[in-house]
Every structure is written in structure tokens, then in C-alpha cells.
Design a protein around this motif. Structure first.
Motif, short mmCIF file in Angstrom:
data_model
loop_
_atom_site.label_atom_id
_atom_site.label_comp_id
_atom_site.label_asym_id
_atom_site.label_seq_id
_atom_site.Cartn_x
_atom_site.Cartn_y
_atom_site.Cartn_z
N ARG A 244 -7.73 -8.08 6.89
CA ARG A 244 -9.02 -8.10 6.73
C ARG A 244 -9.51 -8.86 5.46
NH1 ARG A 244 -13.47 -7.21 8.86
NH2 ARG A 244 -15.19 -5.94 7.70
N CYS A 245 -8.74 -8.58 4.36
CA CYS A 245 -9.05 -9.56 3.15
C CYS A 245 -8.83 -11.19 3.59
CB CYS A 245 -8.09 -9.04 2.12
SG CYS A 245 -8.32 -7.28 1.45
N ARG A 246 -7.85 -11.39 4.23
CA ARG A 246 -7.79 -12.68 4.58
C ARG A 246 -8.77 -13.33 5.18
NH1 ARG A 246 -2.31 -11.50 4.94
NH2 ARG A 246 -2.47 -11.03 7.22
N LEU A 247 -9.38 -12.43 6.30
CA LEU A 247 -10.36 -12.89 7.39
C LEU A 247 -11.54 -13.08 6.43
CD1 LEU A 247 -10.59 -12.88 10.40
CD2 LEU A 247 -11.87 -10.74 10.15
N LEU A 248 -11.95 -12.18 5.45
CA LEU A 248 -13.06 -12.09 4.56
C LEU A 248 -13.02 -13.20 3.48
CD1 LEU A 248 -14.02 -8.30 4.25
CD2 LEU A 248 -15.33 -10.19 5.79
N GLY A 249 -11.81 -13.74 3.28
CA GLY A 249 -11.60 -14.79 2.20
C GLY A 249 -11.61 -14.26 0.70
N ILE A 250 -11.08 -12.76 0.60
CA ILE A 250 -11.34 -12.15 -0.44
C ILE A 250 -9.65 -11.84 -1.06
CG2 ILE A 250 -13.52 -11.41 -0.26
CD1 ILE A 250 -12.42 -8.76 0.39
N GLU A 251 -8.83 -12.23 -0.58
CA GLU A 251 -7.33 -11.82 -0.77
C GLU A 251 -7.07 -12.03 -2.25
OE1 GLU A 251 -8.21 -14.50 1.12
OE2 GLU A 251 -6.39 -15.56 1.72
N GLN A 252 -7.80 -13.16 -2.94
CA GLN A 252 -7.23 -13.31 -4.37
C GLN A 252 -7.99 -12.29 -5.39
OE1 GLN A 252 -5.24 -15.65 -5.25
NE2 GLN A 252 -5.04 -16.40 -3.08
N GLN A 253 -8.89 -11.56 -4.62
CA GLN A 253 -9.80 -10.61 -5.63
C GLN A 253 -9.12 -9.05 -5.02
OE1 GLN A 253 -11.85 -13.09 -3.88
NE2 GLN A 253 -11.72 -14.20 -5.77
N VAL A 254 -8.10 -9.20 -4.45
CA VAL A 254 -7.49 -7.84 -4.16
C VAL A 254 -6.02 -7.84 -4.48
CG1 VAL A 254 -7.27 -5.92 -2.29
CG2 VAL A 254 -9.34 -7.50 -2.24
N THR A 255 -5.53 -6.59 -5.13
CA THR A 255 -4.21 -6.44 -5.58
C THR A 255 -3.77 -5.18 -4.93
OG1 THR A 255 -4.67 -7.42 -7.79
CG2 THR A 255 -2.81 -6.32 -7.57
#
Ligand code: GMT
Length: 374
Positions: A244-255
Motif C-alpha cells: 500500500r505504501c508503494r501504491l501511494l508512493g510514500i515508501e520513502q516516508q515509512v520505516t
């Protein structure tokens, strides 16, 4: 007293509460015997008045499974007879309460039994059809039954035929262990850059924890605040969250940090904690955040309103109201004075309402009553 404590050893609320209680009782001079599959994760070795008895699985070619419940029952009998236990306290009713009852029937030393219901042992696992009558039977056979919130007590009364009063003893927190004084720039820097606010979520990532709302609310928040989501723990929904993080394009902001043994080293570095669970009899995570002076944004279900004071120590909303949760987080993160005031109110509330000394005394009184009734 000679006290047996039966608990799940793995990372999780019920084992944590059982361990903290046992340590508190040991400090008062009682002999505390932990009986579990492995050493509870927070139980240090060589603690005065504390004994650990490991339950060894029974392996025999005839059996396909290790007969854990029989092994546990046998271990409770062995410890009760050897140390002449006065009381055995089962944390999380399945399978501990029934094993404790059986051990009491078998043991030549008579002991009182106490069961503490923690939540999913009656709301999720305990609703499983074949287990339900066993759970109800063992709860009714305990000399005393306690649970961790008024909500949870009402739930048991409404969903089980319980013949005896259930006492509510809220969970508690060690304020030295969970403290804003433990905030450390060196630890913070491993999680986020200096200009990012930290939103933290601690979970076993099961469906009831509503992981999707964590990601969606954080995604909405990112439109207004430069922030990082730090996730502590592991569980079945982790992969769904990652995609879901990849889909929303926010994987760089999630650890994704995975399991950590010392949540208390991370929590004080957070600016806010999010916990949108669908079920939560109490939520130790929210109490831990409060103790660390971290404001919380959570769902408003089950026992949570007994822990969080809405608008004072944190904010509560419907579990799927991600817009409200994002708004509340923005309100905290964009107003540092509000963040501090709410954080301080949280710690004050933890000290006043969830104090270990008071709660250990309440459990002791409960043991004494159980012994007098056994
Ligand atoms: O939350 C979980 O899934 C773990 C579970 C456990 O047994 O460790 O937590 C339950 O007990 C905790 C300690 O009393 C409570 O703080 C949690 O709210 C409760 N979880 C649920 O009711 C879902």
C-alpha cells in the motif's frame, strides 16, 4: 505468598502486564513463579524473589503435536507441589485458565486460582465455537476473575454466562521505564531526519489493528506536514502495508522497524502515536505513549476511552475515520505547544490513574480474597 503466574511469553500486552505484575509482587517480598513456554520477553534473569519455570513440550512419535496444554498443566502441578503455591494467576484465559483449573484438581497442594481476561481471549479466540464452552467453564471455575477495563467486563457479561462478579483492574505503567527522559537524538536520527515529525505505530499487525487506516491517515497527513511514519512490530499484515505504501508512493516516508524488545527506547522520540484498532480492551501502547509524554490519536472503541482523555491526553475517532485522524495528527504536529501540553497531561494521567503500586495492591487484595474463597 508463593504466587504462580502463567502467561504467554512473546511480545504482546498480556505477557507484558503479567511480567510487570510479577516483578511488582517480587519487590514486595513475595515469591513469584513464572510458568511459561519460554522466558517472558521482559523478564530479566537473576531477579530477586523471581523464579522461571519453562514448560517443555512433550515429544513422542505417536503424537502429532507437542501436547502443550498437558505439558503446561503438568508444570503447574509440579511447581505448586514443590513450592506450595498459595495462588496461581492465569493471564489470558486460553488455554491458561483451564490448565490452571485442571492442575488445581490434580495437585496434592491446594491453591487458589485467579484468571485475568485480556481481550482477544474472549473477543476473538474465545469466540471460536469449539473453544467457547471451555473458556466459559474455566472462567467460572476460577476463584477470582479480573479484567483490564470496564468495557471488557461488560463484554464478558453480555457474551458469556458468567456466574461470578468480575473485578476491573486497569493495566499500569512503570514511569521510570517509559519516560520522556529517555528521548535520545542519536536514536531519533536512526529513524528520521531533523526536519521530519515522527508518527509512530506499535502493533502485531493483525487485521483488528486496522493497519490500512494507519497508512491512509498518514498519507493524508503528508499533504500538510513533513513527517515520517515509524512502524514497530511484525505480523501478518506487514506485506499488505508495504505494498500500500508503494501504491501511494510514500515508501520513502515509512520505516518498518520490525520487532523491538525495548519499545521504551523508541516511543519517547515520537511526536505522536496512531492506533486506529477495531478492537482494544485497553491498549498498553497508548498508555506507554502517554507515559512518554507523546500525544495519541486513536480509535474510540472498547476500553480506549478509559485510557485516553479526548482533547486532553490525545484524540479519539471512529476506527475508519482517517480524515479526522489526519486532522488530529496535523493539529498536534503543527502546534508544538499543544503537543507538549497534551504530552504532559498524558504522563500526569498515567501517574495518577495507572500507577503500578496501586494496581499491584489491587491484585494482592484479589489474591487474598481468592485464597479465602478457595
Ligand atoms: O492486542 C493484542 O492483539 C495483544 C493482546 C495480548 O493479549 O497481548 O492485547 C490485549 O491485552 C493487552 C493487555 O491487557 C491490552 O492492552 C490490549 O488492548 C488487548 N488487545 C485487544 O483487546 C485487541
Amino acid at each position: 505468598m508463593q504466587i504462580g503466574i502463567v502467561c504467554h511469553p512473546s511480545i504482546g500486552g498480556s505477557g507484558l502486564v503479567a511480567t510487570q505484575l510479577g516483578l511488582g509482587l517480587a519487590k514486595l517480598g513475595h515469591q513469584v513463579h513464572f510458568i511459561s513456554q519460554s522466558r517472558p520477553f521482559k523478564l530479566a534473569e537473576h531477579t530477586k524473589n523471581v523464579h522461571f519455570h519453562s514448560v517443555e513440550a512433550i515429544h513422542y512419535p505417536l503424537f502429532q503435536d507437542p501436547l502443550y496444554t498437558f505439558a503446561l498443566t503438568a508444570k503447574i502441578v509440579e511447581v505448586a507441589e514443590r513450592y506450595r503455591l498459595d495462588v496461581v494467576h492465569a493471564h489470558y484465559s486460553i488455554p491458561h485458565s483451564l490448565c490452571t483449573y485442571l492442575a488445581g484438581e490434580i495437585s496434592t497442594v491446594k491453591f487458589a486460582t485467579v484468571t485475568t481476561i485480556h481481550g482477544t481471549d474472549v473477543t476473538v479466540v474465545g469466540q471460536d465455537k469449539p473453544l467457547y464452552p471451555l473458556n466459559q467453564f474455566s472462567i467460572n471455575k476460577s476463584n477470582m476473575v479480573t479484567t483490564v477495563s470496564a468495557f471488557q467486563r461488560q463484554y464478558v457479561y453480555e457474551n458469556f454466562e458468567v456466574e461470578k462478579p468480575i473485578e476491573v483492574i486497569h493495566n499500569f505503567i512503570d514511569l521510570d521505564d517509559f519516560s520522556p527522559a529517555k528521548a535520545a537524538p542519536s536514536v531519533r536520527r536512526t529513524m528520521a531526519s531533523d526536519d521530519e515529525k515522527i508518527v509512530m505505530h506499535v502493533s502485531n499487525f493483525r487485521p483488528i489493528k486496522n493497519s490500512e487506516a494507519v497508512i491512509t491517515a498518514f498519507h493524508l497527513l503528508l499533504k500538510r506536514v513533513k513527517a515520517r511514519l515509524v512502524l514497530l512490530g511484525s505480523g501478518p499484515d506487514i506485506e499488505v502495508m508495504q505494498s500500500r505504501c508503494r501504491l501511494l508512493g510514500i515508501e520513502q516516508q515509512v520505516t518498518f522497524m520490525g520487532d523491538v524488545c525495548h519499545v521504551e527506547d523508541y516511543l519517547p522520540n515520537a511526536d505522536c502515536v496512531i492506533q486506529p484498532s477495531y478492537r482494544e480492551s485497553f491498549s498498553m501502547v497508548l498508555l506507554e505513549a502517554m507515559a512518554c509524554e507523546v500525544p495519541t490519536v486513536s480509535s474510540n472503541i472498547d476500553g480506549i476511552p478509559e485510557v485516553v482523555q479526548h482533547g486532553v491526553t490525545g484524540f479519539i475517532a471512529e476506527p475508519d475515520d482517517v480524515v479526522a485522524m489526519a486532522d488530529y495528527m496535523a493539529d498536534i504536529l503543527l502546534h508544538s505547544e499543544k503537543q507538549q501540553t497534551m504530552g504532559r497531561a498524558g504522563r500526569l494521567s498515567a501517574a495518577k490513574r495507572f500507577n503500578p503500586d496501586d494496581k499491584v495492591a489491587e491484585y494482592l487484595a484479589c489474591y487474598q480474597q481468592a485464597v479465602s474463597e478457595a
